[in-house]
Structure formats: C-alpha cells, structure tokens
Design an enzyme around this catalytic site. Structure first.
Site, PDB file in Angstrom:
ATOM      1  N   CYS A  43      -0.145   3.508   2.853  1.00  0.00           N
ATOM      2  CA  CYS A  43       0.640   3.006   3.863  1.00  0.00           C
ATOM      3  C   CYS A  43       1.804   3.458   4.681  1.00  0.00           C
ATOM      4  O   CYS A  43       2.464   3.286   5.161  1.00  0.00           O
ATOM      5  CB  CYS A  43      -0.055   1.713   4.496  1.00  0.00           C
ATOM      6  SG  CYS A  43      -1.232   1.010   4.179  1.00  0.00           S
ATOM      7  N   CYS A  82       0.605  -1.168   0.183  1.00  0.00           N
ATOM      8  CA  CYS A  82       0.003   0.522   0.095  1.00  0.00           C
ATOM      9  C   CYS A  82       1.575   1.395   0.118  1.00  0.00           C
ATOM     10  O   CYS A  82       1.572   1.439   1.175  1.00  0.00           O
ATOM     11  CB  CYS A  82      -1.412  -0.339   1.616  1.00  0.00           C
ATOM     12  SG  CYS A  82      -1.591   1.711   2.055  1.00  0.00           S
TER      13      CYS A  82
END
Length: 103
Positions: free
Chosen positions: A33, A30
C-alpha cells in the site's frame, strides 16, 4: 490529492458520482500500500476532472471493506454509475491502472 472516503461520504462521493471513481483500499501497516500510494496521488492529479480518486483505510472503515469483499490490500475498485466495474488486487504500475480505467 486523493480524497479520504469514509462511510459518511461513501454514497455521495462514490455511488452518486457522475464520473468514474477509483477507490484505493489500504492500511498504514501494508507495505505494498505504501508502494502504490505515490501512484494513487499522481493519478489523482493527472486525472482530475475525469476520474474521482479516493482512499479508504480498511482499519477505519471495515464495514465498507466487508461490503465489497476486500480480502487483501491494496485493492483498487473502479465504480461507474454507482456499480463496481473493475477490481485490481495488489500493486500495479500507473500505466496499468490507466489502461484498466480505459484512459
């Protein structure tokens, strides 16, 4: 450093904590993230003793993500007294997270 939270320690670390707990739901693949990861690490250092900061890898701990309805990542959940009290979805600046924690 933030704590790795798993299904084995979730209850003791998150639900039974006597401090607020900030939980970062994330995954290695991600992009956002990866952007928020340094912010989470800074918060874990700066808020030590006031807030427990932990991370849950949604690929490794799918059961927890499903239980709390985490549909997109990063998602930050704030727990107090074993209950979810705030949910922040997507990248946030450190100041925004601190403000949401009421600190």
């Amino acid at each position: 450093m933030s704590m790795k939270i798993t299904s084995a320690n979730f209850e003791s670390v998150v639900l039974n904590s006597d401090k607020p707990v900030l939980v970062d739901f994330w995954a290695t693949w991600c992009g956002p993230c990866k952007m928020i990861a340094p912010v989470i690490e800074e918060l874990s250092t700066e808020l030590e003793g006031k807030v427990v900061v932990g991370k849950i890898d949604v690929d490794e701990e799918q059961d927890i993500a499903v239980k709390y309805g985490v549909m997109s990542i990063p998602t930050l959940l704030v727990f107090e007294n074993g209950k979810e009290v705030k949910r922040l979805v997507g990248f946030r600046q450190k100041e925004q997270i601190i403000a949401e924690l009421g600190l």
